[in-house]
Design an enzyme around this catalytic site. Sequence first.
Site, PDB file in Angstrom:
ATOM      1  N   LEU A 290       0.871  -1.170   0.000  1.00  0.00           N
ATOM      2  CA  LEU A 290       0.000   0.000   0.000  1.00  0.00           C
ATOM      3  C   LEU A 290       0.910   1.222   0.000  1.00  0.00           C
ATOM      4  O   LEU A 290       1.873   1.274   0.762  1.00  0.00           O
ATOM      5  CB  LEU A 290      -0.910   0.015   1.235  1.00  0.00           C
ATOM      6  CG  LEU A 290      -1.921  -1.129   1.366  1.00  0.00           C
ATOM      7  CD1 LEU A 290      -2.662  -1.025   2.692  1.00  0.00           C
ATOM      8  CD2 LEU A 290      -2.907  -1.119   0.208  1.00  0.00           C
ATOM      9  N   ASP A 291       0.604   2.203  -0.847  1.00  0.00           N
ATOM     10  CA  ASP A 291       1.476   3.374  -0.892  1.00  0.00           C
ATOM     11  C   ASP A 291       1.313   4.191   0.382  1.00  0.00           C
ATOM     12  O   ASP A 291       0.441   3.937   1.213  1.00  0.00           O
ATOM     13  CB  ASP A 291       1.220   4.212  -2.152  1.00  0.00           C
ATOM     14  CG  ASP A 291      -0.186   4.793  -2.198  1.00  0.00           C
ATOM     15  OD1 ASP A 291      -0.619   5.388  -1.199  1.00  0.00           O
ATOM     16  OD2 ASP A 291      -0.857   4.647  -3.235  1.00  0.00           O
ATOM     17  N   ILE A 292       2.146   5.198   0.529  1.00  0.00           N
ATOM     18  CA  ILE A 292       2.230   5.939   1.790  1.00  0.00           C
ATOM     19  C   ILE A 292       0.923   6.641   2.129  1.00  0.00           C
ATOM     20  O   ILE A 292       0.608   6.852   3.307  1.00  0.00           O
ATOM     21  CB  ILE A 292       3.407   6.945   1.725  1.00  0.00           C
ATOM     22  CG1 ILE A 292       3.683   7.546   3.113  1.00  0.00           C
ATOM     23  CG2 ILE A 292       3.140   8.023   0.696  1.00  0.00           C
ATOM     24  CD1 ILE A 292       4.963   8.352   3.170  1.00  0.00           C
TER      25      ILE A 292
END
Length: 342
Positions: free
Chosen positions: A126-128
């Site tokens: 999951l991206d930031i």
Amino acid sequence: MARPFKQSPATRPSRPSTPDLPPQRLHKLLALAGLGSRRDMEELIASGRVTINGEVAQVGAAVTPNDVVKLDRRILRLPFEAELPRVLLYHKPEGEIVSQDDPEKRATVFDKLPRVRGRWVAIGRLDINTSGLLIFTTSGDLANHFMHPRYEVEREYAVRLMGELTEGQMLQLKEGIELEDGLAGFDNIQDKGGEGANHWYEVSLREGRNREVRRMFEAIGLMVSRLMRVRFGPISLPSRLKRGQMLELPPQEVAELLEWAGLPVARAQQRTQKEKESLGKTFRPKERKPESRAKTLAAPAAKTTDRKPPARKVPAAKRRVTGENLAPPAQQKRSDRNRGRG
């Protein structure tokens, strides 16, 4: 005087007998031990750092429990009898990255994971700026079944948009949108309502390319203001798992997950009573200090020879007294003050 009994010399405890197990591929056992994927282990063996009974191991070599396998002169304990893997669920908040080695030294989810023999593998990323369900496991095969495109495991997200989709845009997103890395589309889109400029949707797809959900909405001119993964395959984000909390699946649920993936179900690991009681319960992890998580696989550092010679001790009689050496006398102990008093 009676002659004492003759004492028998102390004997070392005998090693437990190992069953006659068939030889198994070395790279497979190294992967099961949690040192990396099978491909990574083949590269590790090819580097010459792994030995079998003192001889440099070759790619494709097989070993038995009677063989001594070392990595950089360190004896490895290989799992010839497979154990049930561990599976951990984490409700990831925004602001954390899913990386084991970040050059910018930002907060990473791996700093919060409990210690385990081997290593944790993140199932998908999951991206930031994305929150929600993040799954960790000690089984590389289970992680591969979740992530490999050929298995087409469904991911489900809750998306908040700055605006509302038209029927034409929903149809376009289902049929597919051409992105820079190929065609991408949702299997399902459901309108979940909203207030004001923000509108919620529930979308699902069967692949996990980088920022794919955000890029699909950007391609039709809509901005994603919040993105949250709520399901990955058969695992949904539990409602009791609050943001920043973790829980470990009990052995029965792990076995069901392996059956779903078509993987063999091994025996459960031996756990302490405290560990058994904590299974299935949510907890908030304590963040550890960042450390070199690739320490096991990193090549040993070369020894430096430019060491400083040890300082020569100077006799107290010849020691020069300066102001820096003059320290105040230590506080007198109470017993010393009372000594000699009537």
